[in-house]
Design a protein around this motif. Sequence first.
Motif, mmCIF file in Angstrom:
data_model
loop_
_atom_site.group_PDB
_atom_site.id
_atom_site.type_symbol
_atom_site.label_atom_id
_atom_site.label_comp_id
_atom_site.label_asym_id
_atom_site.label_seq_id
_atom_site.Cartn_x
_atom_site.Cartn_y
_atom_site.Cartn_z
ATOM 1 N N ASN A 30 17.606 51.261 44.383
ATOM 2 C CA ASN A 30 17.602 50.758 45.747
ATOM 3 C C ASN A 30 18.396 51.704 46.642
ATOM 4 O O ASN A 30 19.478 52.155 46.268
ATOM 5 C CB ASN A 30 18.241 49.374 45.813
ATOM 6 N N VAL A 31 17.824 51.985 47.789
ATOM 7 C CA VAL A 31 18.539 52.797 48.772
ATOM 8 C C VAL A 31 18.541 52.033 50.091
ATOM 9 O O VAL A 31 17.473 51.680 50.607
ATOM 10 C CB VAL A 31 17.898 54.178 48.966
ATOM 11 N N ASN A 32 19.720 51.777 50.613
ATOM 12 C CA ASN A 32 19.871 51.058 51.878
ATOM 13 C C ASN A 32 20.123 52.028 53.024
ATOM 14 O O ASN A 32 20.551 53.166 52.814
ATOM 15 C CB ASN A 32 21.044 50.085 51.786
ATOM 16 N N ALA A 33 19.871 51.538 54.250
ATOM 17 C CA ALA A 33 20.175 52.318 55.446
ATOM 18 C C ALA A 33 19.687 53.755 55.325
ATOM 19 O O ALA A 33 20.465 54.712 55.412
ATOM 20 C CB ALA A 33 21.675 52.272 55.719
ATOM 21 N N LEU A 34 18.408 53.910 55.103
ATOM 22 C CA LEU A 34 17.829 55.222 54.829
ATOM 23 C C LEU A 34 18.133 56.237 55.924
ATOM 24 O O LEU A 34 18.101 55.928 57.131
ATOM 25 C CB LEU A 34 16.319 55.094 54.662
ATOM 26 N N LEU A 35 18.404 57.455 55.468
ATOM 27 C CA LEU A 35 18.623 58.600 56.348
ATOM 28 C C LEU A 35 17.507 59.603 56.137
ATOM 29 O O LEU A 35 16.858 59.608 55.096
ATOM 30 C CB LEU A 35 19.970 59.261 56.030
ATOM 31 N N LEU A 36 17.303 60.461 57.124
ATOM 32 C CA LEU A 36 16.276 61.499 56.996
ATOM 33 C C LEU A 36 16.528 62.338 55.744
ATOM 34 O O LEU A 36 15.591 62.755 55.059
ATOM 35 C CB LEU A 36 16.263 62.395 58.227
ATOM 36 N N GLY A 37 17.793 62.573 55.434
ATOM 37 C CA GLY A 37 18.162 63.393 54.283
ATOM 38 C C GLY A 37 17.875 62.748 52.943
ATOM 39 O O GLY A 37 18.010 63.401 51.906
ATOM 40 N N ASP A 38 17.468 61.492 52.963
ATOM 41 C CA ASP A 38 17.110 60.833 51.705
ATOM 42 C C ASP A 38 15.686 61.168 51.280
ATOM 43 O O ASP A 38 15.253 60.803 50.189
ATOM 44 C CB ASP A 38 17.245 59.308 51.848
ATOM 45 N N SER A 39 14.964 61.862 52.132
ATOM 46 C CA SER A 39 13.605 62.293 51.786
ATOM 47 C C SER A 39 13.672 63.232 50.594
ATOM 48 O O SER A 39 14.342 64.275 50.651
ATOM 49 C CB SER A 39 12.949 63.002 52.970
ATOM 50 N N ALA A 40 12.978 62.871 49.531
ATOM 51 C CA ALA A 40 13.051 63.648 48.298
ATOM 52 C C ALA A 40 12.099 63.057 47.278
ATOM 53 O O ALA A 40 11.484 62.011 47.507
ATOM 54 C CB ALA A 40 14.477 63.640 47.734
ATOM 55 N N LEU A 41 12.012 63.725 46.143
ATOM 56 C CA LEU A 41 11.311 63.192 44.982
ATOM 57 C C LEU A 41 12.359 62.483 44.112
ATOM 58 O O LEU A 41 13.365 63.093 43.753
ATOM 59 C CB LEU A 41 10.648 64.317 44.194
ATOM 60 N N TYR A 42 12.118 61.230 43.795
ATOM 61 C CA TYR A 42 13.060 60.479 42.973
ATOM 62 C C TYR A 42 12.481 60.366 41.571
ATOM 63 O O TYR A 42 11.395 59.814 41.366
ATOM 64 C CB TYR A 42 13.340 59.107 43.594
ATOM 65 N N LEU A 43 13.230 60.893 40.640
ATOM 66 C CA LEU A 43 12.794 60.960 39.255
ATOM 67 C C LEU A 43 13.550 59.971 38.394
ATOM 68 O O LEU A 43 14.768 59.803 38.539
ATOM 69 C CB LEU A 43 13.009 62.370 38.704
ATOM 70 N N CYS A 44 12.834 59.363 37.504
ATOM 71 C CA CYS A 44 13.423 58.484 36.509
ATOM 72 C C CYS A 44 13.267 59.171 35.155
ATOM 73 O O CYS A 44 12.221 59.775 34.878
ATOM 74 C CB CYS A 44 12.697 57.149 36.526
ATOM 75 N N ALA A 45 14.284 59.094 34.341
ATOM 76 C CA ALA A 45 14.232 59.668 33.004
ATOM 77 C C ALA A 45 14.731 58.643 31.999
ATOM 78 O O ALA A 45 15.699 57.934 32.263
ATOM 79 C CB ALA A 45 15.088 60.927 32.921
#
Lengths: 114, 113
Positions: A77-92
């Motif tokens: 979960n990511v709250n209060a999204l910022l432009l800098g949160d734009s990315a690929l989120y990987l789960c391992a």
Amino acid sequence: DAGVTQSPTHLIKTRGQQVTLRCSPKSGHDTVSWYQQALGQGPQFIFQYYEEEERQRGNFPDRFSGHQFPNYSSELNVNALLLGDSALYLCASSSLAGTSYEQYFGPGTRLTVT
Amino acid sequence: GESVGLHLPTLSVQEGDNSIINCAYSNSASDYFIWYKQESGKGPQFIIDIRSNMDKRQGQRVTVLLNKTVKHLSLQIAATQPGDSAVYFCAENQEAGGFKTIFGAGTRLFVKA
């Protein structure tokens, strides 16, 4: 035998919104780690879950939180999204019961914050 | 802070040649080093690993060398093929508390036919 799966594949959110990403680990694995990968960079460790608890955390603010369920699946979960949160989120996923440090990665969720 | 880095951002090799990708690390306490391959649109894929008590390990067409004296890691790919084109990451694991993995920035390998 399914590998690591993640949903959704892509997501577009607006600044200030909240987002939840999901991950199902590889069969037999009990540990889930989350990484953020900005374009052109290596994955950055966010945190790791084992036995439904956060065991390790990287240098990410409290806006980033997670959860692991009894079936070992996990949410980021990511709250209060910022432009800098734009990315690929990987789960391992991995198994702490094993002797290998090998992690299996999912295809990732591409998050775009506008 | 402690980090894993790479010397070269891109590497271009001719098909059939050998490739060498280098990596420097700073944490002498790391237990374990891994090379990952990431193709476009996919997550990183495990290639080969090496523990800190070893200096060389071989796999199928790949060899990893670890020089703890100068904190250097390398990945050698024999007879490089077009399918080897990808971004390669070195990473280190810190066992304390649960195998936190630190990745470097990556090297893009181009294989010319």
